[in-house]
Design an enzyme around this catalytic site. Structure first.
Site, mmCIF file in Angstrom:
data_model
loop_
_atom_site.group_PDB
_atom_site.id
_atom_site.type_symbol
_atom_site.label_atom_id
_atom_site.label_comp_id
_atom_site.label_asym_id
_atom_site.label_seq_id
_atom_site.Cartn_x
_atom_site.Cartn_y
_atom_site.Cartn_z
ATOM 1 N N HIS A 241 0.822 -1.207 0.000
ATOM 2 C CA HIS A 241 0.000 0.000 0.000
ATOM 3 C C HIS A 241 0.862 1.267 0.000
ATOM 4 C CE1 HIS A 241 -3.620 2.360 1.506
ATOM 5 N NE2 HIS A 241 -2.636 3.121 1.972
ATOM 6 N N GLU A 242 1.830 1.320 0.912
ATOM 7 C CA GLU A 242 2.638 2.534 1.038
ATOM 8 C C GLU A 242 3.551 2.753 -0.164
ATOM 9 O OE1 GLU A 242 1.760 4.638 3.064
ATOM 10 O OE2 GLU A 242 0.611 3.420 4.464
ATOM 11 N N HIS A 245 1.679 4.625 -2.719
ATOM 12 C CA HIS A 245 1.738 6.075 -2.538
ATOM 13 C C HIS A 245 3.060 6.643 -3.049
ATOM 14 C CE1 HIS A 245 -1.960 6.626 -0.401
ATOM 15 N NE2 HIS A 245 -1.590 5.980 0.698
#
Length: 325
Positions: A241-242, A245
């Site tokens: 997920h990170e 980003h």
């Protein structure tokens, strides 16, 4: 939860070999997203005011600490900056420099420890190696999502015992000191910081910028790595997920039910974060159920297993604008 197809089998078997055929058939390399969808102004703009991406929040954690959700104005600023970065890069391009279609990202892992115990942050190398394998599976499409351009190669594990940096607190002077002291490599190097983190959070990241910042990188709760002790979030997808980003993806619920949403056409609109694994959730009137299986939502690791072709395209576009050499 059972929504991730054969995930445990695939992870036990190692990283699957894949092809970029799906990506290249659905996404034009180096083409900017439709920035007009965000009403972004034209022309060159300054660095985005907020380069910090949203954190991933545990179920029930939002009440403890709401992450830095981007405002509509900040989204406009970021999209305008992406368009400006693409124009600037195109103006410098010669016949010898072309947009990249495949990318192997070197990863420098900083293990931040309070002391030499597991409780003090001393996780084994095997968890880190398994995290890299999870990233490669997720970004290769091996877990059931779209194939992206990205692969990850562990280049270094750096262990640091420093109680003043532990736990890692988002936005603190200690976090800035840690990153400015430890960060290695250029824009293309993923610096991954592991440790106990701000209560209620699982991790956070920076978005790409035209000028490399000493804070560039990803912070992840150490026990969210594969085999960690964090309940429901210990299969490595906080890292997935990170890194999304870090490669310029927004949350699937960014913008709520508005037309612009997360700037990706093939992720259905979602009014708010999804937690746990709410199968059949539908919070917007637009077509499609909420994308609870997408890596950029907030569901349990066991629930999420995919990026979309549109997200794959957006990440590659941003790479060519910001991080490619």
């Amino acid at each position: 939860m059972g929504l991730r197809p054969n995930l445990l089998t695939r992870r036990a078997a190692g990283v699957a070999s894949t092809t970029l055929a799906l990506l290249l058939s659905t996404a034009a390399v180096g083409v900017a997203p439709a920035a007009a969808a965000f009403s972004a102004p034209g022309g060159t703009c300054a660095e985005p005011a907020d380069a910090h991406a949203d954190a991933r929040v545990k179920a029930g954690g939002a009440a403890k600490h709401e992450p830095n959700e981007l405002t509509a104005a900040q989204i406009k600023e970021r999209e305008a900056d992406l368009a400006a970065a693409l124009r600037e890069r195109a103006s410098r391009r010669t016949g010898a420099v072309a947009p990249l279609a495949t990318v192997t990202i070197p990863v420098v892992v900083h293990v931040i420890q309070e002391n030499s115990t597991r409780a003090g942050g001393n996780i084994p190398d095997s968890m880190i190696q398994n995290q890299i394998a999870v990233l490669n599976q997720a970004y290769s499409g091996a877990t059931g999502g779209a194939v992206t351009a990205f692969a990850f190669q562990l280049s270094k594990i750096n262990r640091v015992v420093n109680p003043s940096w532990y736990p890692i607190l988002e936005g603190s002077s200690a976090e800035r000191s840690m990153k400015s002291s430890l960060r290695e490599g250029g824009k293309n190097t993923l610096n991954l910081y592991l440790g106990d983190v701000t209560p209620g959070l699982l991790g956070w990241a920076t978005f790409p910028q035209q000028r490399l910042s000493s804070t560039d990188g990803v912070v992840v709760l150490n026990e969210s790595l594969p085999g960690g002790t964090e309940p429901n979030y210990n299969q490595g997808d906080t890292g997935t997920h990170e890194v999304g980003h870090w490669l310029n993806l927004y949350h699937t619920f960014q913008g709520g039910c508005s037309a612009s949403g997360d700037g990706v056409a093939d992720t259905p609109a979602e009014a708010s974060p999804a937690y746990e694994c709410p199968t059949g959730r539908n919070t917007c009137s637009a077509a499609g159920l909420d994308p609870i299986t997408n890596f950029m939502d907030y569901t349990y690791d066991s629930c999420m297993y995919q990026f979309t072709p549109g997200q794959a395209s957006r990440m590659l576009t941003a790479w060519n604008a910001y991080r490619a050499a």
